[in-house]
Design a protein around this motif. Structure first.
Motif, PDB file in Angstrom:
ATOM      1  N   ASN A 155       2.504   5.107  -0.411  1.00 21.67           N
ATOM      2  CA  ASN A 155       2.448   6.546  -0.134  1.00 21.67           C
ATOM      3  C   ASN A 155       2.899   7.330  -1.354  1.00 21.67           C
ATOM      4  O   ASN A 155       3.545   6.789  -2.256  1.00 21.67           O
ATOM      5  N   SER A 156       2.587   8.613  -1.363  1.00 20.41           N
ATOM      6  CA  SER A 156       2.988   9.506  -2.467  1.00 20.41           C
ATOM      7  C   SER A 156       2.663   8.871  -3.811  1.00 20.41           C
ATOM      8  O   SER A 156       3.500   8.836  -4.723  1.00 20.41           O
ATOM      9  N   LEU A 157       1.447   8.383  -3.932  1.00 23.05           N
ATOM     10  CA  LEU A 157       1.062   7.663  -5.146  1.00 23.05           C
ATOM     11  C   LEU A 157       1.066   8.573  -6.365  1.00 23.05           C
ATOM     12  O   LEU A 157       0.734   9.764  -6.286  1.00 23.05           O
ATOM     13  N   LYS A 158       1.453   7.972  -7.494  1.00 18.90           N
ATOM     14  CA  LYS A 158       1.519   8.669  -8.770  1.00 18.90           C
ATOM     15  C   LYS A 158       0.543   8.026  -9.748  1.00 18.90           C
ATOM     16  O   LYS A 158       0.162   6.865  -9.583  1.00 18.90           O
ATOM     17  N   THR A 159       0.177   8.765 -10.785  1.00 15.36           N
ATOM     18  CA  THR A 159      -0.758   8.193 -11.770  1.00 15.36           C
ATOM     19  C   THR A 159      -0.200   6.916 -12.385  1.00 15.36           C
ATOM     20  O   THR A 159      -0.958   5.991 -12.689  1.00 15.36           O
ATOM     21  N   GLU A 160       1.117   6.845 -12.523  1.00 15.26           N
ATOM     22  CA  GLU A 160       1.718   5.655 -13.121  1.00 15.26           C
ATOM     23  C   GLU A 160       1.696   4.443 -12.199  1.00 15.26           C
ATOM     24  O   GLU A 160       2.063   3.349 -12.619  1.00 15.26           O
ATOM     25  N   ASP A 161       1.274   4.615 -10.960  1.00 14.30           N
ATOM     26  CA  ASP A 161       1.102   3.476 -10.057  1.00 14.30           C
ATOM     27  C   ASP A 161      -0.244   2.786 -10.277  1.00 14.30           C
ATOM     28  O   ASP A 161      -0.503   1.728  -9.692  1.00 14.30           O
ATOM     29  N   THR A 162      -1.095   3.373 -11.096  1.00 11.33           N
ATOM     30  CA  THR A 162      -2.394   2.767 -11.386  1.00 11.33           C
ATOM     31  C   THR A 162      -2.203   1.393 -12.013  1.00 11.33           C
ATOM     32  O   THR A 162      -1.505   1.255 -13.015  1.00 11.33           O
ATOM     33  N   ALA A 163      -2.795   0.377 -11.385  1.00 13.34           N
ATOM     34  CA  ALA A 163      -2.651  -0.999 -11.870  1.00 13.34           C
ATOM     35  C   ALA A 163      -3.469  -1.920 -10.983  1.00 13.34           C
ATOM     36  O   ALA A 163      -3.968  -1.515  -9.929  1.00 13.34           O
ATOM     37  N   VAL A 164      -3.593  -3.172 -11.422  1.00 13.10           N
ATOM     38  CA  VAL A 164      -4.074  -4.232 -10.548  1.00 13.10           C
ATOM     39  C   VAL A 164      -2.858  -4.839  -9.870  1.00 13.10           C
ATOM     40  O   VAL A 164      -1.902  -5.225 -10.545  1.00 13.10           O
ATOM     41  N   TYR A 165      -2.878  -4.909  -8.558  1.00 12.78           N
ATOM     42  CA  TYR A 165      -1.755  -5.428  -7.779  1.00 12.78           C
ATOM     43  C   TYR A 165      -2.068  -6.845  -7.311  1.00 12.78           C
ATOM     44  O   TYR A 165      -3.156  -7.118  -6.796  1.00 12.78           O
ATOM     45  N   TYR A 166      -1.086  -7.723  -7.488  1.00  9.70           N
ATOM     46  CA  TYR A 166      -1.240  -9.134  -7.142  1.00  9.70           C
ATOM     47  C   TYR A 166      -0.221  -9.526  -6.095  1.00  9.70           C
ATOM     48  O   TYR A 166       0.972  -9.205  -6.234  1.00  9.70           O
ATOM     49  N   CYS A 167      -0.658 -10.218  -5.051  1.00 12.12           N
ATOM     50  CA  CYS A 167       0.321 -10.749  -4.107  1.00 12.12           C
ATOM     51  C   CYS A 167       0.701 -12.168  -4.519  1.00 12.12           C
ATOM     52  O   CYS A 167      -0.047 -12.844  -5.243  1.00 12.12           O
ATOM     53  N   SER A 168       1.868 -12.597  -4.052  1.00 12.02           N
ATOM     54  CA  SER A 168       2.380 -13.896  -4.451  1.00 12.02           C
ATOM     55  C   SER A 168       3.143 -14.542  -3.309  1.00 12.02           C
ATOM     56  O   SER A 168       3.529 -13.888  -2.340  1.00 12.02           O
ATOM     57  N   ILE A 169       3.354 -15.836  -3.456  1.00  8.45           N
ATOM     58  CA  ILE A 169       4.279 -16.598  -2.620  1.00  8.45           C
ATOM     59  C   ILE A 169       5.495 -16.896  -3.476  1.00  8.45           C
ATOM     60  O   ILE A 169       5.355 -17.193  -4.665  1.00  8.45           O
ATOM     61  N   GLY A 170       6.677 -16.790  -2.920  1.00  9.88           N
ATOM     62  CA  GLY A 170       7.857 -17.036  -3.729  1.00  9.88           C
ATOM     63  C   GLY A 170       9.090 -17.289  -2.905  1.00  9.88           C
ATOM     64  O   GLY A 170       9.019 -17.885  -1.824  1.00  9.88           O
ATOM     65  N   THR A 171      10.221 -16.789  -3.415  1.00  7.92           N
ATOM     66  CA  THR A 171      11.525 -17.014  -2.796  1.00  7.92           C
ATOM     67  C   THR A 171      12.270 -15.696  -2.687  1.00  7.92           C
ATOM     68  O   THR A 171      12.386 -14.961  -3.676  1.00  7.92           O
TER      69      THR A 171
END
Length: 120
Positions: free
Chosen positions: A81-97
């Motif tokens: 929500n309330s997205l900003k221009t600096e949030d522009t990116a490719v988003y990757y999900c992951s498995i982790g700890t």
């Protein structure tokens, strides 16, 4: 072999909202998170969630992004929500700890990436 399948993303104006989803196949429940590239880092953590529902966020997205699990617990969502221009990116999900209030994408399994573009 575990696969992470992402969906969602797209283009939105500043102040808008988008939702990403990531499903684990075959069905399994893990600590999971979302990451995006940043200067000086290959991928920075955006948000992480434990199997119990405990969450962690980067300071830059606290109060704006929400990570959650679906009714099918092998799926994790990132509500942005309330997205900003600096949030522009490719988003990757992951498995982790998830440990001590932080999340580490250290399993070596990543989604294919979802483009998020915020511009006017």
């Amino acid at each position: 072999q575990v696969r992470l399948v992402e969906s969602g993303g797209g283009s939105v104006q500043p102040g808008g909202s988008l939702r990403l989803s990531c499903a684990v196949s075959p069905f399994s429940v893990y600590d999971m998170g979302w990451h995006r590239p940043s200067p000086g880092k290959q991928r920075e953590l955006v948000a992480g969630i434990s199997t119990e529902g405990n969450t962690a966020y980067a300071d830059s997205v606290k109060g704006r992004f929400i990570i959650s699990r679906g009714k099918s617990e092998n799926t994790v969502y990132l509500q942005m929500n309330s997205l900003k221009t600096e949030d522009t990116a490719v988003y990757y999900c992951s498995i982790g700890t998830y440990a001590s209030g932080s999340y580490y994408g250290n399993h070596g399994s990543w989604g294919q990436g979802a483009q998020v573009t915020v511009s006017s």
